[in-house]
Design a protein around this motif. Structure first.
Motif, PDB file in Angstrom:
ATOM      1  N   MET A   1       0.881  -1.170  -0.103  1.00  0.00           N
ATOM      2  CA  MET A   1       0.063  -0.209   0.187  1.00  0.00           C
ATOM      3  C   MET A   1       0.947   1.253  -0.067  1.00  0.00           C
ATOM      4  SD  MET A   1      -2.923  -1.231   2.701  1.00  0.00           S
ATOM      5  CE  MET A   1      -2.025  -1.168   4.071  1.00  0.00           C
TER       6      MET A   1
ATOM      7  N   THR B   1      -2.107  14.616   1.450  1.00  0.00           N
ATOM      8  CA  THR B   1      -3.555  14.047   1.510  1.00  0.00           C
ATOM      9  C   THR B   1      -3.722  13.108   2.849  1.00  0.00           C
ATOM     10  OG1 THR B   1      -3.005  12.010   0.462  1.00  0.00           O
ATOM     11  CG2 THR B   1      -3.368  13.726  -1.122  1.00  0.00           C
TER      12      THR B   1
ATOM     13  N   LYS C   1      -3.369  17.405   8.377  1.00  0.00           N
ATOM     14  CA  LYS C   1      -4.410  17.922   9.345  1.00  0.00           C
ATOM     15  C   LYS C   1      -4.130  17.921  10.941  1.00  0.00           C
ATOM     16  CE  LYS C   1      -7.580  15.468   6.273  1.00  0.00           C
ATOM     17  NZ  LYS C   1      -7.975  14.084   6.104  1.00  0.00           N
TER      18      LYS C   1
ATOM     19  N   GLU D   1      -2.417  15.372  12.337  1.00  0.00           N
ATOM     20  CA  GLU D   1      -2.395  14.214  13.244  1.00  0.00           C
ATOM     21  C   GLU D   1      -1.062  14.078  13.529  1.00  0.00           C
ATOM     22  OE1 GLU D   1      -4.028  10.761  11.031  1.00  0.00           O
ATOM     23  OE2 GLU D   1      -4.016   9.562  12.912  1.00  0.00           O
TER      24      GLU D   1
ATOM     25  N   ASP E   1       0.381   8.601  16.296  1.00  0.00           N
ATOM     26  CA  ASP E   1      -0.887   8.179  16.076  1.00  0.00           C
ATOM     27  C   ASP E   1      -1.129   7.499  14.731  1.00  0.00           C
ATOM     28  OD1 ASP E   1      -1.976   8.946  18.391  1.00  0.00           O
ATOM     29  OD2 ASP E   1      -3.479  10.302  17.526  1.00  0.00           O
TER      30      ASP E   1
ATOM     31  N   MET F   1      -1.674   3.547  13.491  1.00  0.00           N
ATOM     32  CA  MET F   1      -2.571   3.126  12.502  1.00  0.00           C
ATOM     33  C   MET F   1      -1.903   1.960  11.861  1.00  0.00           C
ATOM     34  SD  MET F   1      -3.875   5.523   9.372  1.00  0.00           S
ATOM     35  CE  MET F   1      -2.347   6.330   9.104  1.00  0.00           C
TER      36      MET F   1
ATOM     37  N   ASN G   1      -1.570  -1.623  12.710  1.00  0.00           N
ATOM     38  CA  ASN G   1      -3.068  -2.551  12.329  1.00  0.00           C
ATOM     39  C   ASN G   1      -2.890  -2.938  10.675  1.00  0.00           C
ATOM     40  OD1 ASN G   1      -3.747  -2.165  14.845  1.00  0.00           O
ATOM     41  ND2 ASN G   1      -4.641  -0.227  14.371  1.00  0.00           N
ATOM     42  N   TYR G   2      -2.211  -2.167   9.927  1.00  0.00           N
ATOM     43  CA  TYR G   2      -2.441  -2.309   8.466  1.00  0.00           C
ATOM     44  C   TYR G   2      -1.333  -2.918   7.965  1.00  0.00           C
ATOM     45  CZ  TYR G   2      -6.070   1.634   9.282  1.00  0.00           C
ATOM     46  OH  TYR G   2      -6.918   2.159   9.602  1.00  0.00           O
TER      47      TYR G   2
ATOM     48  N   CYS H   1      -5.320  -5.696  21.956  1.00  0.00           N
ATOM     49  CA  CYS H   1      -4.679  -6.163  20.801  1.00  0.00           C
ATOM     50  C   CYS H   1      -4.660  -7.756  20.647  1.00  0.00           C
ATOM     51  CB  CYS H   1      -3.388  -5.522  20.410  1.00  0.00           C
ATOM     52  SG  CYS H   1      -3.513  -3.861  19.998  1.00  0.00           S
TER      53      CYS H   1
ATOM     54  N   PRO I   1      -9.507  12.574  -0.042  1.00  0.00           N
ATOM     55  CA  PRO I   1      -8.357  11.870   0.306  1.00  0.00           C
ATOM     56  C   PRO I   1      -8.716  11.455   1.857  1.00  0.00           C
ATOM     57  CG  PRO I   1      -7.913  13.833  -0.885  1.00  0.00           C
ATOM     58  CD  PRO I   1      -9.218  13.912  -0.512  1.00  0.00           C
ATOM     59  N   SER I   2      -8.059  10.208   2.034  1.00  0.00           N
ATOM     60  CA  SER I   2      -8.211   9.799   3.657  1.00  0.00           C
ATOM     61  C   SER I   2      -7.181   8.463   3.732  1.00  0.00           C
ATOM     62  CB  SER I   2      -9.722   9.359   3.972  1.00  0.00           C
ATOM     63  OG  SER I   2      -9.595   8.702   5.052  1.00  0.00           O
ATOM     64  N   THR I   3      -6.009   8.942   3.845  1.00  0.00           N
ATOM     65  CA  THR I   3      -5.221   7.840   4.216  1.00  0.00           C
ATOM     66  C   THR I   3      -5.533   6.733   5.098  1.00  0.00           C
ATOM     67  OG1 THR I   3      -3.361   9.277   3.609  1.00  0.00           O
ATOM     68  CG2 THR I   3      -2.638   7.167   4.502  1.00  0.00           C
ATOM     69  N   ARG I   4      -6.009   7.112   6.500  1.00  0.00           N
ATOM     70  CA  ARG I   4      -6.542   6.205   7.360  1.00  0.00           C
ATOM     71  C   ARG I   4      -7.515   5.256   6.749  1.00  0.00           C
ATOM     72  NH1 ARG I   4      -6.333   5.907  13.033  1.00  0.00           N
ATOM     73  NH2 ARG I   4      -4.919   7.771  12.862  1.00  0.00           N
TER      74      ARG I   4
ATOM     75  N   ARG J   1      -8.652   4.603   3.637  1.00  0.00           N
ATOM     76  CA  ARG J   1      -8.059   3.922   2.669  1.00  0.00           C
ATOM     77  C   ARG J   1      -7.180   2.783   2.829  1.00  0.00           C
ATOM     78  NH1 ARG J   1      -3.528   4.107  -0.825  1.00  0.00           N
ATOM     79  NH2 ARG J   1      -2.795   6.136  -0.114  1.00  0.00           N
ATOM     80  N   LEU J   2      -6.150   3.047   3.759  1.00  0.00           N
ATOM     81  CA  LEU J   2      -5.458   1.993   4.202  1.00  0.00           C
ATOM     82  C   LEU J   2      -5.940   0.777   4.698  1.00  0.00           C
ATOM     83  CD1 LEU J   2      -3.160   3.749   3.017  1.00  0.00           C
ATOM     84  CD2 LEU J   2      -1.792   3.149   4.959  1.00  0.00           C
ATOM     85  N   SER J   3      -7.086   1.373   5.557  1.00  0.00           N
ATOM     86  CA  SER J   3      -7.821   0.371   6.665  1.00  0.00           C
ATOM     87  C   SER J   3      -8.588  -0.929   5.661  1.00  0.00           C
ATOM     88  CB  SER J   3      -9.072   0.756   7.442  1.00  0.00           C
ATOM     89  OG  SER J   3      -9.485  -0.061   8.042  1.00  0.00           O
TER      90      SER J   3
ATOM     91  N   TRP K   1     -17.014  16.667   8.753  1.00  0.00           N
ATOM     92  CA  TRP K   1     -16.543  16.959   7.324  1.00  0.00           C
ATOM     93  C   TRP K   1     -17.806  17.561   6.698  1.00  0.00           C
ATOM     94  CZ3 TRP K   1     -11.636  16.937   5.787  1.00  0.00           C
ATOM     95  CH2 TRP K   1     -10.906  16.202   6.496  1.00  0.00           C
TER      96      TRP K   1
ATOM     97  N   LEU L   1     -10.852   8.251  15.260  1.00  0.00           N
ATOM     98  CA  LEU L   1      -9.616   8.925  15.039  1.00  0.00           C
ATOM     99  C   LEU L   1      -9.886   9.413  13.482  1.00  0.00           C
ATOM    100  CD1 LEU L   1      -7.586   5.803  16.512  1.00  0.00           C
ATOM    101  CD2 LEU L   1      -8.133   8.171  17.393  1.00  0.00           C
ATOM    102  N   ALA L   2      -8.888  10.150  12.986  1.00  0.00           N
ATOM    103  CA  ALA L   2      -7.844  10.660  13.714  1.00  0.00           C
ATOM    104  C   ALA L   2      -8.359  11.629  14.704  1.00  0.00           C
ATOM    105  CB  ALA L   2      -6.954  11.718  12.747  1.00  0.00           C
ATOM    106  N   ARG L   3      -7.512  12.113  16.053  1.00  0.00           N
ATOM    107  CA  ARG L   3      -8.000  12.792  16.992  1.00  0.00           C
ATOM    108  C   ARG L   3      -7.384  14.142  16.947  1.00  0.00           C
ATOM    109  NH1 ARG L   3      -4.848   9.737  21.858  1.00  0.00           N
ATOM    110  NH2 ARG L   3      -3.016   9.144  20.814  1.00  0.00           N
TER     111      ARG L   3
ATOM    112  N   PHE M   1      -7.767   2.404  20.194  1.00  0.00           N
ATOM    113  CA  PHE M   1      -6.808   1.793  19.240  1.00  0.00           C
ATOM    114  C   PHE M   1      -7.284   0.284  19.010  1.00  0.00           C
ATOM    115  CE2 PHE M   1      -2.824   4.071  21.021  1.00  0.00           C
ATOM    116  CZ  PHE M   1      -3.278   5.200  20.228  1.00  0.00           C
TER     117      PHE M   1
ATOM    118  N   ALA N   1      -9.737   0.757  16.072  1.00  0.00           N
ATOM    119  CA  ALA N   1      -9.131   1.042  14.768  1.00  0.00           C
ATOM    120  C   ALA N   1      -8.659  -0.383  14.118  1.00  0.00           C
ATOM    121  CB  ALA N   1      -8.104   2.085  15.002  1.00  0.00           C
ATOM    122  N   ARG N   2      -7.917  -0.978  15.267  1.00  0.00           N
ATOM    123  CA  ARG N   2      -7.548  -2.247  14.737  1.00  0.00           C
ATOM    124  C   ARG N   2      -8.701  -3.426  14.067  1.00  0.00           C
ATOM    125  NH1 ARG N   2      -3.728  -6.231  15.095  1.00  0.00           N
ATOM    126  NH2 ARG N   2      -4.323  -8.368  15.619  1.00  0.00           N
TER     127      ARG N   2
END
Lengths: 355, 355, 355
Positions: A107, A114, A119, A121, A125, A129, A132-133, B16, B87-90, B92-94, B278, B308-310, B327, B330-331
């Motif tokens: 990935m 982006t 923003k 973060e 943190d 993330m 987990n990925y 976890c 765009p949203s990396t968090r 998207r990667l999840s 948003w 998150l993000a916080r 956490f 998110a996991r």
């Protein structure tokens, strides 16, 4: 364009063949324990690596390069997070190619703007993330402290692919791997080997590639007759950073400096040249008054290394000469990274000969 | 940096581990029919899902999380189109991690400006294109109507990964999954279970995460003793959207509101907090006057959830406390998405116990 | 939105089924030698391809399309470098989907500004880098000479995915493949077949899609009764480029021109329409006065081709009519590219019937 001539040409200089990697492979005896110990290690600096660990990594890289199609699945089921907050297609693709060749998935993040980081973060943190990925992170960032900020939160290994003006450890390993491919006796423990004179054109205090290369050179002082740092007059006062020269000399490397490249060339076996220094979001050019070309007074059997991409300091008319080992260096970087990544994610046992 | 200390630390809080997912797995009896029926279903809103379908999805997510390396090929040969026009990396990667862990391939779009949409292409035509290229679409867009515009043309399933200020259904599922992992009895049909008091810090009418979370909460009224919506004074008049409060109350959930978080905390079992909303291309911050920290008067066994993000609303000094379930949340989102995606592309039969 | 109706509809017009590809498959006898010869060939222009090579490529594409799940591993272990310096999601995803469906891995470049090229690196050096990283390159660039600049250094095959205003050979192949799927007798060597009248709405001298389509049409003059180029009055003087009309006529194709589309439509079997012409970083629109819709005086059994994305020149009310073969054309492009890529990277022997 002549449409009858669109076949590709596979003839390539010997530096792309398998003779050199095979010779390097034979020059080092396998000791897999050094590779197994790299499991779950972060890779931040060349300083972490012992001489023997590096030798074993070069050996594994040579095994990969000598048998490019033999190991296609060691990273099956593993996911790489390729985070290039400072864009760099060359380095990104080198790592990603290494990972794909071993059968892993990827990935990519190619643009910091982006991400949540833009923003506000925290990198801590972001690291949570990443845990987990994926199974491994490759990080390039123009802030040299970013990788440290992530370390505390990471439960998967991270590899420094260039942190600002600080370090670029896998580049240094690839540089050294090219040098040892060229003359495998240098990596051996043979005490009778013929030492080399290396010229480095650049400013060690300013360039992460040169900084990392000198660090790794200090692990192999028995290969070096003399190190000549070639620099412009204006950089004389800021040539070395704190302890940089001392680290090399205490390792046993004899150092001289020069402002006249052409006067030095006739006695150098290896010329390492680079003109770009990354500084935050921008870069400076050092030593652009030094230009290597086919007309330079190089020894017949001297080789040139360059981390690429190049500027005017390295003329294209050298590409077809035997001095060109920078293409071999770029090619070898993929196999070197394959070796390191395999070990970091606990898959060394799948590729070493004796477990 | 101390170069002797670059090994990663794999110790992790129990959240976890696999104890909680295993307990959740045991709390729900498998009924694969609910999962098989998700084949070729688009996922637009939490409203589509029945209580029992959700229970089965949570069970499958728990099975994945309890055995993270057991299912590596259910999506082999399947291609995901990961279209993040916002765009949203968090997020998207999840999603991408979920897909890769199951053996699928991915094509990513991370920037709307480089697409035909920027040149005026209709989303309906984009959807036609997607039909030919992949097996599933994940869409994030700041326009809440984009997903509807695609639905008419799609012959492959699409999943809403956040449509403007409207919904983010898989986030809500991940929230609920975290809650049920924490206390698996809550997802059971046991009528004697101990209900919980949930505080939601935010504005349900403005925030897609809160909107979707309340929707999913309304499917499990038997788990909720009371829902307390904690908001700033300025948001009192716009707290709930049309029918939002009515939907919850008609499901049997008792609601109260408060402007004093610290007065509520001592009697809350779960605190769901989020400060960002948003709105098109930008975002607003709500309730930044509310800040949770280790000094907050939380019940000893209370947990905190956060999508998150916080921002400043959630202090990092909570990370190492047992209150930290964000956490784990998110996991778990990765495993929850694995469960949902498996079903959508007709591969549920490969992972359910009894077919 | 009605949440009871989020199932997707898999019913599709016959153009998406397998009847047409199967008929095309039967219309051409396999001769694998033509495919084997494509190994390690660059693909720059339609001019490179013989009629028989194209027939064999169409046959292999039809074999893939008729059995979309049968060949999932021919490109296993192969890495594609997908370099879209001129962004194009549609074409990029079409190539990447083709590669993924055959089991290969991909590294994408979607933005020229993040590459070394932006910093002055030569395309020749970029090509050297690509040699080390992948097995095939797909290049889209707004500079028509970029691909030539790379050819000299490449030791892996490259495919032109649109070079400025020049060519887009795989688009032309996909166009022709759609046409032959529609009426397979046209690709046969049967001398009694019923020839077709083709109208092309556009400016051959300005549009790479039209240029490439006319080049490929000239390989199959026995299928064409007449070619009608329909253009706006203002383009009369610049309609054809040097030799463009002569190439077609010397191949035996009868050409007429017209400025009145509706007067021509009643006697056309195929209408090829496109209004956008790429010119460097921007585009111009040609012939926007021509608009096809369900109300246009089309022959009952006429079909419409369009390379997409579309503008106002092609009304959506045609989508549900039997004239719509542009969706089949877009779909077929994936299978056509699968066929070509398989051959280029030396894997044809894994998919042809008789080796």
């Amino acid at each position: 364009m002549n449409m009858n001539d669109v076949s590709l040409h596979r003839e390539r200089p010997d530096v792309c063949g398998d003779a050199h990697p095979k010779a390097l492979l034979r020059a080092v005896q396998e000791d897999g324990d050094f590779l197994l110990k790299l499991a779950d290690q972060h890779v931040v600096s060349v300083d972490q690596f012992s001489r023997e660990t590096l030798r074993q990594l070069f050996r594994l890289a040579a095994k990969y390069e000598a048998n490019p199609n033999r190991f296609s699945t060691p990273l099956q089921g593993k996911i790489l997070i390729s985070a290039f907050y400072e864009p760099s297609t060359r380095t990104r693709l080198s790592f990603e190619s290494a990972w794909h060749r071993l059968g892993g998935d990827i990935m990519s993040i190619t643009d910091r703007s982006t991400t949540g980081i833009a923003k506000g973060e925290s990198l801590s943190d972001v690291a949570e993330m990443f845990n987990n990925y994926g199974d491994c992170v490759v990080l390039r960032d123009n802030n040299e402290h970013s990788i440290e900020e992530m370390l505390g939160s990471l439960r998967i290994p991270i590899i420094n692919a260039g942190n600002g003006a600080d370090e670029h450890p896998t580049q240094a390993m690839a540089d050294m791997y090219a040098l040892f491919k060229w003359r495998p006796e240098l990596v051996s423990d043979d005490e009778q080997k013929q030492k080399i004179r290396i010229g480095v054109v650049g400013v060690p205090n300013k360039m992460r590639t040169v900084r990392s290369f000198l660090k790794i050179l200090s692990k192999f002082p028995d290969a070096v007759e003399e190190l000549v740092v070639i620099h412009a007059q204006g950089n004389a006062d800021e040539l070395f950073g704190a302890d940089q020269r001392e680290q090399l000399e205490s390792a046993g490397i004899r150092i001289s400096t020069s402002q006249d490249m052409n006067a030095e060339l006739p006695r150098l076996d290896v010329v390492y040249i680079n003109a770009i220094s990354w500084e935050g979001d921008t870069f400076s050019t050092y030593g652009s008054e030094f230009q290597l070309s086919a007309a330079s007074p190089l020894k017949d059997d001297a080789i040139i290394l360059h981390p690429l991409a190049r500027g005017d300091e390295l003329s294209c008319d050298l590409d077809q000469t035997p001095h060109n080992w920078y293409f071999s260096q770029a090619r070898g970087a993929v196999f070197l990274r394959m070796a390191l990544l395999t070990c970091m994610v606990q898959r060394a046992e799948r590729v070493i000969d004796v477990v």
